[in-house]
Design a protein around this motif. Structure first.
Motif, PDB file in Angstrom:
ATOM      1  N   SER A 136       8.675 -24.144-148.385  1.00 61.33           N
ATOM      2  CA  SER A 136       8.688 -25.413-149.260  1.00 61.33           C
ATOM      3  C   SER A 136       9.135 -24.972-150.646  1.00 61.33           C
ATOM      4  CB  SER A 136       6.933 -26.059-149.039  1.00 61.33           C
ATOM      5  OG  SER A 136       5.950 -25.468-150.350  1.00 61.33           O
ATOM      6  N   MET A 137       9.667 -26.389-151.331  1.00 66.35           N
ATOM      7  CA  MET A 137       9.681 -25.960-152.572  1.00 66.35           C
ATOM      8  C   MET A 137       8.950 -25.064-153.796  1.00 66.35           C
ATOM      9  SD  MET A 137      13.337 -26.921-152.841  1.00 66.35           S
ATOM     10  CE  MET A 137      13.639 -26.892-154.651  1.00 66.35           C
ATOM     11  N   ALA A 138       7.387 -25.675-153.689  1.00 65.27           N
ATOM     12  CA  ALA A 138       6.184 -25.297-154.524  1.00 65.27           C
ATOM     13  C   ALA A 138       6.083 -23.635-153.777  1.00 65.27           C
ATOM     14  CB  ALA A 138       5.107 -25.894-153.661  1.00 65.27           C
ATOM     15  N   ALA A 139       6.021 -23.276-152.362  1.00 67.30           N
ATOM     16  CA  ALA A 139       6.156 -22.192-151.894  1.00 67.30           C
ATOM     17  C   ALA A 139       6.657 -21.078-152.995  1.00 67.30           C
ATOM     18  CB  ALA A 139       5.746 -21.777-150.548  1.00 67.30           C
TER      19      ALA A 139
ATOM     20  N   SER B 212       0.965  -7.196-156.103  1.00 70.41           N
ATOM     21  CA  SER B 212       0.101  -7.954-154.826  1.00 70.41           C
ATOM     22  C   SER B 212       0.479  -8.958-155.050  1.00 70.41           C
ATOM     23  CB  SER B 212      -1.021  -7.445-155.312  1.00 70.41           C
ATOM     24  OG  SER B 212      -1.755  -7.932-156.263  1.00 70.41           O
ATOM     25  N   PHE B 213       0.941  -9.923-155.465  1.00 74.04           N
ATOM     26  CA  PHE B 213       0.778 -11.507-155.924  1.00 74.04           C
ATOM     27  C   PHE B 213       2.146 -12.222-155.420  1.00 74.04           C
ATOM     28  CE2 PHE B 213       2.208 -15.199-157.943  1.00 74.04           C
ATOM     29  CZ  PHE B 213       0.842 -16.358-157.988  1.00 74.04           C
ATOM     30  N   PHE B 214       3.187 -10.799-155.781  1.00 70.11           N
ATOM     31  CA  PHE B 214       4.809 -11.322-154.781  1.00 70.11           C
ATOM     32  C   PHE B 214       4.571 -11.042-153.706  1.00 70.11           C
ATOM     33  CE2 PHE B 214       8.908  -9.414-154.134  1.00 70.11           C
ATOM     34  CZ  PHE B 214       9.394 -11.254-153.790  1.00 70.11           C
ATOM     35  N   THR B 215       3.400 -10.057-153.366  1.00 71.42           N
ATOM     36  CA  THR B 215       3.640  -9.855-151.605  1.00 71.42           C
ATOM     37  C   THR B 215       3.215 -11.258-151.364  1.00 71.42           C
ATOM     38  OG1 THR B 215       3.497  -7.611-151.934  1.00 71.42           O
ATOM     39  CG2 THR B 215       2.593  -8.211-150.060  1.00 71.42           C
ATOM     40  N   GLN B 216       1.775 -11.348-151.270  1.00 66.28           N
ATOM     41  CA  GLN B 216       1.343 -12.690-151.393  1.00 66.28           C
ATOM     42  C   GLN B 216       1.509 -13.776-151.028  1.00 66.28           C
ATOM     43  OE1 GLN B 216      -2.679 -13.579-153.657  1.00 66.28           O
ATOM     44  NE2 GLN B 216      -3.075 -15.079-151.924  1.00 66.28           N
ATOM     45  N   SER B 217       2.313 -13.650-152.357  1.00 65.91           N
ATOM     46  CA  SER B 217       3.341 -15.113-152.082  1.00 65.91           C
ATOM     47  C   SER B 217       4.695 -15.056-151.012  1.00 65.91           C
ATOM     48  CB  SER B 217       4.435 -15.289-153.415  1.00 65.91           C
ATOM     49  OG  SER B 217       3.339 -15.351-154.782  1.00 65.91           O
TER      50      SER B 217
END
Length: 586
Positions: A309-312, A295-300
């Motif tokens: 962006s580099m942060a994203a 779920s966290f990977f999908t949100q990212s």
């Protein structure tokens, strides 16, 4: 006048002293001190499979002291750093057992680097710093591989540079995963990558993959990556400008690639199968981590699509499953080129991080337990393998007997089981008296035993043959008023120049495996062989390997040398026209 309190109550130690006593750095210093004491003495080691592999370090060190430069003046199968570190350590500890010197010399590089990691980590957690340092010390101190190549216990005198690469990758992994101080991170990454390049080029390839993963995940920021890369380039430039070491090394690598033209896929599959005990739980861990962080990977990914962006990008790739997959792939690529190694030990710092983070942040208790169990299952195989092999070898050596020798210096500081010492002597007689049988093996392209070079009796008998050959060489010199200044051994390794305080021919390769590590002789090699005072040919037993080597060098020996029988186990090509020494007695 002192009060009772002033006299009886001891002064409390300062905070700095307490911190020093608790610091893992103190343990590191104590271990290095103990190793220095052990190297001050000649501690015999039990002979083991392919034991003669570490004799290459003696040959290389002798050449370096003669002014020869690895890759520039002679062909090497790997980088020069290990040979230079061995040479320096042998100069400090001339009585050190060669296998221990070769195994521990890399601590001159990894010791300071792991200290930088510990300095950073212990600021947050002393326990975590110890958890990173202790496995590193186990693998660095115990000179054993994680894989088995022979059923009987003995020392692992082979694959030393592969072990050294794995230890450097361990330091690199610990820095990429755990170090937060940018300056310490840059220093550790740059030092580890430069050392990896000059130990074995495939280690630098694996390290680069790990660094790319850290960069993609944001753990190695752009400026830090550039700074570390520039530092490595600066080191390479200095070495190249000083003596052309980098270009010569790369030329050797290209020559090796031309000799090893086999397909990569079978090697990758072999590396995976040999380490299945570790890779199976690591693969299951990847699946668990992917499911628990899906779920966290999908949100990212959604956020990355909306605002790249580099942060994203860092949030997207900074996933446990990506870290573990990248490190496993790097390990498989490196191990595909190896025989003997401490395979995948650099996963341990990452597995430690994954287990700690998952236990602290997992949404469900079963997921945390599964991650912890699988991480432990992946971490244990290399630790238990090295601990078990060292215990078997050293405890089993209690009943071993020393190998008697007259001319072998610290090379002869070995012991072997009495029955194998007796077998070695008997086989030497059979090899000499039944030579036609072993000529037939060689002609058929077969070794007398499929594991001949791993057999302890072969390794013990080989040392006995060398000992006898040196007696014969000295007797020949005295009787003919000669001195052989350059000695060449047409075999896998050539310790004769070091044992007799002479020189090895320039340009001739060390680690002479004609099927994997010897390119066809060029003009420089042929000239060096033709100028050698004596070339030795082992005959106990005659093997297809040595016959192939002889066929490479024989054209350079046929016109200017005469073949003689030196001992029952050595023939020799003596250079014609050698002049008697000035002080010869006749």
């Amino acid at each position: 006048m002192h009060s009772r309190t002033d006299i009886d109550t001891p002064a409390k130690p300062t905070g700095a002293v307490v911190l020093l006593a608790r610091s893992p750095l103190l343990l590191l210093a104590l271990v290095l001190g103990v190793l220095a004491v052990l190297l001050s003495f000649t501690i015999p080691q039990p002979i083991g499979p392919m034991f003669w592999d570490h004799y290459l370090y003696l040959d290389a060190a002798n050449r370096i002291r003669d002014g020869q430069i690895p890759s520039v003046d002679f062909f090497t199968p790997v980088g020069a750093l290990g040979y230079y570190l061995f040479t320096g350590l042998q100069g400090i500890f001339p009585h050190g057992q060669p296998l221990l010197l070769a195994s521990w010399c890399l601590l001159l590089a990894t010791g300071p680097l792991i200290a930088l990691v510990v300095v950073d980590v212990q600021k947050r957690s002393t326990a975590l710093a110890y958890a990173i340092l202790l496995p590193f010390l186990v693998f660095s101190v115990l000179p054993f591989n994680t894989g088995d190549f022979y059923p009987y216990p003995g020392s692992d005198g082979f694959g030393i540079y592969n072990r050294q690469v794995c230890q450097l990758l361990y330091v690199l992994a610990a820095a990429l995963v755990h170090v937060r101080d940018r300056r310490l991170l840059v220093a550790t990454v740059a030092g580890a990558m430069a050392a990896l390049f000059f130990v074995k080029i495939t280690g630098a390839v694996a390290g680069t993959l790990m660094c790319l993963m850290a960069f993609a995940a944001g753990r190695l920021p752009f400026r830090s990556a550039i700074a570390a890369g520039l530092a490595v380039i600066a080191v390479l430039a200095i070495v190249e400008v000083a003596f052309g070491g980098v270009s010569a090394y790369l030329a050797d690598i290209l020559a090796l690639l031309s000799v090893n033209d086999g397909s990569l896929l079978p090697r990758l599959l072999q590396a995976a199968s040999l380490n299945a005990g570790l890779l199976i739980p690591a693969g299951l861990l990847c699946l668990v981590l992917f499911g628990s962080h899906l779920s966290f990977f999908t949100q990212s990914l959604r956020q990355l699509g909306k605002s790249p962006s580099m942060a994203a990008i860092g949030r997207t790739f900074n996933q446990p499953v990506f870290w573990l997959t990248a490190f496993v792939v790097a390990g498989i690529i490196f191990e595909s080129q190896n025989t003997g190694s401490q395979a995948f030990i650099f996963l341990l710092p990452l597995l430690l991080k994954l287990a700690i983070d998952e236990v602290a942040t997992a949404k469900t208790r079963p997921a945390a337990i599964a991650v912890a169990i699988l991480a432990l299952a992946a971490a244990l195989p290399p630790v238990t393998a090295v601990a078990q092999k060292s215990a078997r070898a050293w405890i089993g050596a209690v009943n071993n007997v020393p190998l008697e020798s007259r001319n072998l210096k610290t090379l002869g500081a070995v012991n072997v089981r009495p029955i194998l010492a007796l077998r070695a002597e008997r086989l030497r007689t059979i090899y000499a008296t039944e030579r036609s049988a072993f000529d037939a093996f060689a002609k058929a392209g077969e070794l007398p035993s499929f594991l001949l070079y791993s057999d302890f009796d072969f390794q013990a008998g080989w040392l006995m043959n060398v000992d006898d050959a040196i007696d014969a060489l000295r007797a020949y010199e005295v009787s003919n008023g000669l001195r052989f200044e350059t000695i060449f051994n047409i075999d896998f390794t050539n310790p004769f120049p070091w044992l007799m305080d002479r020189s090895a021919p320039r340009h001739v390769a060390i680690g002479a495996d004609p099927f994997r590590a010897i390119p066809p002789p060029d003009e420089d090699v042929r000239a060096a062989i033709a100028a050698a005072d004596i070339a030795l040919v082992p005959t106990c037993p005659v093997t297809n390997v040595n016959q192939t080597l002889l066929s490479l060098y024989l054209p350079s020996l046929q016109t200017g040398h005469s073949r003689i029988t030196l001992t029952r186990c050595y023939d020799a090509f003596v250079r014609n026209g050698l002049k008697p020494t000035a002080n010869a007695g006749g």
